[in-house]
Design a protein around this motif. Structure first.
Motif, short mmCIF file in Angstrom:
data_model
loop_
_atom_site.label_atom_id
_atom_site.label_comp_id
_atom_site.label_asym_id
_atom_site.label_seq_id
_atom_site.Cartn_x
_atom_site.Cartn_y
_atom_site.Cartn_z
N HIS A 1 0.84 -1.20 0.00
CA HIS A 1 0.00 0.00 0.00
C HIS A 1 0.87 1.25 0.00
O HIS A 1 0.60 2.22 -0.71
N VAL A 2 1.96 1.19 0.74
CA VAL A 2 2.89 2.35 0.77
C VAL A 2 3.50 2.56 -0.61
O VAL A 2 3.56 3.68 -1.12
N ARG A 3 3.91 1.44 -1.24
CA ARG A 3 4.51 1.53 -2.59
C ARG A 3 3.53 2.17 -3.57
O ARG A 3 3.89 3.06 -4.34
N ILE B 1 6.47 13.50 -1.94
CA ILE B 1 6.42 13.06 -0.53
C ILE B 1 7.73 13.39 0.19
O ILE B 1 8.82 12.97 -0.24
N ALA B 2 7.61 14.14 1.28
CA ALA B 2 8.79 14.55 2.06
C ALA B 2 9.24 13.43 2.99
O ALA B 2 10.43 13.17 3.15
N ASP C 1 13.80 0.81 2.29
CA ASP C 1 14.13 0.69 0.86
C ASP C 1 13.34 1.70 0.02
O ASP C 1 13.89 2.39 -0.83
N LEU C 2 12.03 1.81 0.29
CA LEU C 2 11.20 2.74 -0.49
C LEU C 2 11.68 4.18 -0.29
O LEU C 2 11.71 4.98 -1.23
N CYS C 3 12.08 4.50 0.94
CA CYS C 3 12.56 5.87 1.21
C CYS C 3 13.88 6.11 0.47
O CYS C 3 14.07 7.16 -0.15
N ASP C 4 14.77 5.14 0.50
CA ASP C 4 16.05 5.30 -0.19
C ASP C 4 15.84 5.47 -1.70
O ASP C 4 16.42 6.35 -2.34
N ILE D 1 12.93 9.90 0.08
CA ILE D 1 11.96 10.28 1.11
C ILE D 1 12.63 10.06 2.46
O ILE D 1 13.39 9.10 2.63
N LEU D 2 12.40 10.95 3.43
CA LEU D 2 12.98 10.74 4.76
C LEU D 2 12.08 9.82 5.59
O LEU D 2 10.86 9.94 5.56
#
Ligand code: KE4
Length: 429
Positions: free
Chosen positions: A188-190, A200-201, A227-230, A234-235
């Motif tokens: 869902h986040v992906r 998205i910050a 992984d998604l943030c990297d 995104i922080l």
């Protein structure tokens, strides 16, 4: 148990304070009845206005990890108070607790102290937005990061209790920048990230959730967020207001070996006085005023008394990491005992636990997110709460909260709690 004086005090409080309380979850709205007024507390025990002695599993919603009125903390506050209570100027003790916190917690170079967990989370999100130049944030349904506007969207804790997860007063302009995801659902986040490319910050998450009851991160969930943030610049903000210095010296980052970009703190870090904090590597913290353009401030931030209480607490936790093993063992013992007596009475339930955080859900299915937490049997929970209270056991007055054990609890206290659960279990069917 008699609660006449608490009820009288509650009636009087309601004349001057909205709902008679200064924080809604204290009003017992989720379980009914009048709230208990506390007169004093020491170690594992609360002493209420009617003279009842209660074994405390809330510990002020987490701070009292060493028990109430822990002498070294009390002594530190008394000594500091005699030197003055607030100056609005820098003091050495702020550096002492800051350097200790930086030494205890992985992946942080600098820390800024504020006065509550709300302030810490609110400031962390502003810093993430300033650092990335992006507006949107992702939070998770059922997670609670304090009462700042951006967070009161499907928030947990008291916001759920009052059926106002989207509080009036939060403008559409604010709400549109808060994207809601399902906890423990990395897919869902992906999906949300792909629908909001480059906008998205940060993702702010309770890495071990405590505001839907206690909900551990599913296998791979935190790694997936990292992984998604990297991949998407995104922080990742770990809201460790509950878990910081409670689940390990270094909190969840240490416990699960996952690196956050910004970490927020509250509760334990203040030793029971009003302290919140947020921390990150230099590259991010240098965006903060007076060094950088992101503004954040506070008259009582770094207050000497609060710093003294927090420093005494952190010094003890840092010097005696065996406290964490002892707390884990006590919570495991309680978990096994409660599960045994509830099973003996064939009460459908599930118990979630991480370290010294634990919650009991009267649910036939595992509780892994807000949806599954919300479907549990709330009537059984109310009976459970009042039954345990009548037996002298104080647990969270809401199914959307977590119990927080203190090191002051003895195995006799745990046995008394398990026995009390056994006595009231027949009423839970
Ligand atoms: P405070 O502003 O209440 O100090 O912290 C807000 C906060 C932020 N993040 C997390 C993970 C939190 O659990 C909290 C506050 N926790 C609640 C208990 N669920 C405080 C109790 C209350 O609201 O009175």
């Amino acid at each position: 148990m008699i609660y006449k004086r608490s009820s009288a005090l509650f009636a009087e409080a309601q004349q001057y304070i909205p709902g008679g309380v200064n924080s809604p979850v204290r009003a017992f709205k989720a379980v009914g009845g009048d709230p208990i007024f506390v007169e004093k507390a020491k170690g594992a025990y609360l002493y209420d206005a009617d003279g009842n002695k209660l074994i405390d599993y809330i510990n002020s919603w987490g701070p009292m990890i060493l028990g109430h009125a822990h002498q070294p903390v009390v002594d530190a506050v008394i000594e500091k108070a005699q030197q003055g209570t607030s100056f609005g100027m820098p003091t050495e003790i702020e550096t002492s607790i800051a350097s200790l916190a930086v030494a205890m917690v992985p992946n942080i170079d600098k820390i800024r102290f504020v006065n509550s967990g709300t302030e810490a989370c609110m400031s962390a999100v502003r810093l993430a937005r300033g650092f990335t130049g992006r507006d949107k944030i992702i939070k998770f349904a059922g997670c609670y990061h304090g009462h700042s506007d951006s967070f009161l969207i499907q928030a947990g804790s008291g916001a759920v209790t009052f059926g106002s997860p989207n509080s009036p007063g939060v403008t559409q302009g604010t709400a549109k920048d808060t994207l809601l995801a399902r906890y423990n659902d990395i897919g869902h986040v992906r999906e949300i990230i792909s629908e909001n490319k480059g906008a998205i910050a940060c993702i702010i998450v309770e890495p071990v959730a405590g505001n839907m009851g206690c909900i551990p991160p599913a296998e791979g969930f935190l790694e997936g967020l990292r992984d998604l943030c990297d991949t998407n610049n995104i922080l990742l903000i770990f809201d460790e207001v509950m878990t910081g210095f409670r689940l390990a010296k270094g909190g969840v980052q240490e416990l699960y070996g996952i690196k956050a970009d910004i970490v927020t703190f509250g509760k334990v870090i203040g030793g029971g006085l009003p302290v919140g904090a947020f921390a990150a590597r230099n590259e991010i913290m240098e965006y903060l005023a007076p060094l950088g353009p992101v503004y954040q401030a506070g008259t009582l931030s770094g207050n000497p008394l609060a710093m003294a209480a927090g420093l005494a607490m952190l010094q003890e936790l840092n010097a005696s990491p065996e406290i964490y093993t002892s707390l884990q063992e006590k919570t495991e013992y309680l978990h096994r005992g409660l599960a045994k007596v509830l099973a003996q009475h064939s009460i459908p339930h599930t118990i979630n636990r991480v370290g010294s955080m634990i919650s009991v859900h009267f649910s036939e299915i595992p509780v892994t997110n807000f949806e599954t937490a919300a479907q549990a049997n709330s009537k059984a929970f109310k009976t459970f709460f009042h039954g345990m209270l009548s037996e002298g056991i104080y647990i969270a007055p809401s199914a959307f909260e977590t119990w927080f054990l203190s090191e002051a609890l003895t195995y006799e206290d745990l046995d008394a709690t398990i026995a009390a659960c056994g006595r009231i279990a027949p009423r839970l069917t």
